[in-house]
Scaffold this active site. Structure first.
Site, mmCIF file in Angstrom:
data_model
loop_
_atom_site.group_PDB
_atom_site.id
_atom_site.type_symbol
_atom_site.label_atom_id
_atom_site.label_comp_id
_atom_site.label_asym_id
_atom_site.label_seq_id
_atom_site.Cartn_x
_atom_site.Cartn_y
_atom_site.Cartn_z
ATOM 1 N N ASP A 214 4.785 1.968 -3.575
ATOM 2 C CA ASP A 214 3.619 2.547 -2.915
ATOM 3 C C ASP A 214 2.374 1.841 -3.445
ATOM 4 O OD1 ASP A 214 1.732 4.541 -1.725
ATOM 5 O OD2 ASP A 214 3.560 5.685 -1.378
ATOM 6 N N HIS A 237 1.840 -1.322 -2.025
ATOM 7 C CA HIS A 237 0.978 -1.095 -0.861
ATOM 8 C C HIS A 237 -0.482 -1.458 -1.128
ATOM 9 C CE1 HIS A 237 3.962 2.003 1.094
ATOM 10 N NE2 HIS A 237 4.497 0.807 0.860
#
Length: 388
Positions: A214, A237
């Site tokens: 993430d 991310h």
């Protein structure tokens, strides 16, 4: 007694009072075999450290120590400053339910002057990730290590492996320095943000390497004064402000600098994202500079139409006001045609966006830009051409 003798006695007394005490968890029953539960040993050590008026160091020596959920609470400590030196590895139970039903595996709170250095935290989170991907009923998972309601913290040389949820969380803290932190989890691991900061002021994240599933760094509401420098991100991310605007009444994010960051194979590079629904929050005075993108899907992003699963926000617009955002000296390669996307709120358009010296290519040609409800200025050498 001669006055000179009295002075010497007072001096020796002051040395004995100020000399630090070290508590080795082995002396309290911990076993470095990775199988014997050392939670009680650490709990007992903390109680001893808390009761001390002298400076205290807690030592976790080399070896693997099995640890269940634990809270180090400084509320009743005689000294709020404690040094924790970790030379070995703290490992979570293989059954993810043991720590997965709580918010944190390891939590420090209500401290002032805490130092945590070295060591490895291995949450063995892969089995919970698999459970989540299978669609079964699973616990949400625990953050590896959290710091809450504390001041003057130093976290250095710490390695976080395979967290169930976030790796490191800073919440409600002031004056925090994280340096030389390493984060590692599978690129497909869900919700494993590397370092999450919220409701905190004067925080620095330096010289760290983050590989996870993430955001490498996520910045939540109420963050004021965050400095991120020399961070390598990927997989992951990207570095994200947000998501913001989940609540209708929410503290803003301001005074954030991301400097000398490298993104490799990430989903995003530098990003600001907010929910597409009403909120009084904001993001302002944010600077992204000297960043390198290596095959990044979305190198520069402002996304104010964040609505995962199209739940609780369809057909609404973001109330978050985004202003005074600088993108300076950002270059490298995009994995998609659009190198910079500014998808701002129609209700509160982005203002004061400045793009300077940006060079992003897609397949050896200039990447494109996409703007919606965004205003600002441009300077220097720009590829792609700005749409502001």
């Amino acid at each position: 007694m001669p006055s000179s003798h009295l002075l010497i006695l007072l001096f020796l007394l002051s040395i004995s009072l100020s000399s630090a005490q070290t508590y080795n968890i082995l002396s309290y029953g911990a076993k470095p075999d990775g199988k014997t539960d050392s939670t009680k040993a650490l709990t007992d050590v903390w109680a001893k450290a808390c009761a001390s008026v002298k400076p205290v160091t807690i030592l976790v020596p080399k070896g693997r120590f099995l640890l269940s959920r634990i809270v180090f609470d400084g509320t009743k400590c005689k000294r709020k400053s404690v040094i924790v030196r970790i030379q070995g590895t703290l490992v979570a139970p293989s059954d993810y339910r043991v720590i997965g039903k709580g918010n944190y595996w390891i939590l420090f709170q209500h401290l002032d002057g805490l130092s945590v250095s070295g060591g490895v935290l291995d949450a063995q989170g892969a089995s919970l990730w698999s459970c989540k991907k299978s669609g079964k009923n699973c616990p949400s998972g625990a953050t590896n290590i959290g710091f809450q309601s504390s001041s003057n913290l130093v976290i250095s040389g710490l390695t976080s492996l395979n967290s169930q949820m976030f790796h490191v969380a800073i919440n409600g803290c002031r004056n925090v320095k994280l340096e030389g932190v390493k984060v590692s989890a599978d690129g497909n691991s869900p919700n494993t943000d590397g370092i999450h900061v919220q409701s905190s002021s004067t925080v620095s994240i330096l010289n760290s390497k983050i590989s996870t599933g993430d955001d490498c760094v996520s910045v939540g509401p109420g963050t004021n004064g965050l400095w991120i420098e020399n961070v390598a991100c990927g997989p992951g991310h990207g570095i994200s402000i947000g998501s913001l605007g989940k609540e209708s009444v929410e503290d803003g994010v301001q005074n954030v600098t991301v400097k000398t960051a490298t993104f490799t194979g990430t989903e995003n590079g530098v990003r600001i994202k907010s929910w597409a629904r009403p909120s009084n929050g904001f993001a302002k005075n944010i600077r992204f500079q000297h960043c390198i993108m290596n095959n990044v899907q979305n190198p520069i992003v402002i996304d104010q139409n964040y609505c995962p699963g199209n739940e609780n926000c369809p057909n609404q617009v973001s109330g978050i006001k985004i202003s005074d955002i600088v993108f300076f000296d950002i270059h490298g390669t995009s994995a998609t045609q659009v190198g910079a996307k500014f998808d701002c709120s129609s209700k509160k358009p982005c203002t004061g966006i400045r793009i300077q010296d940006v060079k992003l290519t897609y397949r050896n040609k200039p990447a494109s830009t996409d703007c919606s409800h965004a205003g600002g200025s441009e300077a220097g050498f720009l590829r792609p051409n700005s749409c502001l």
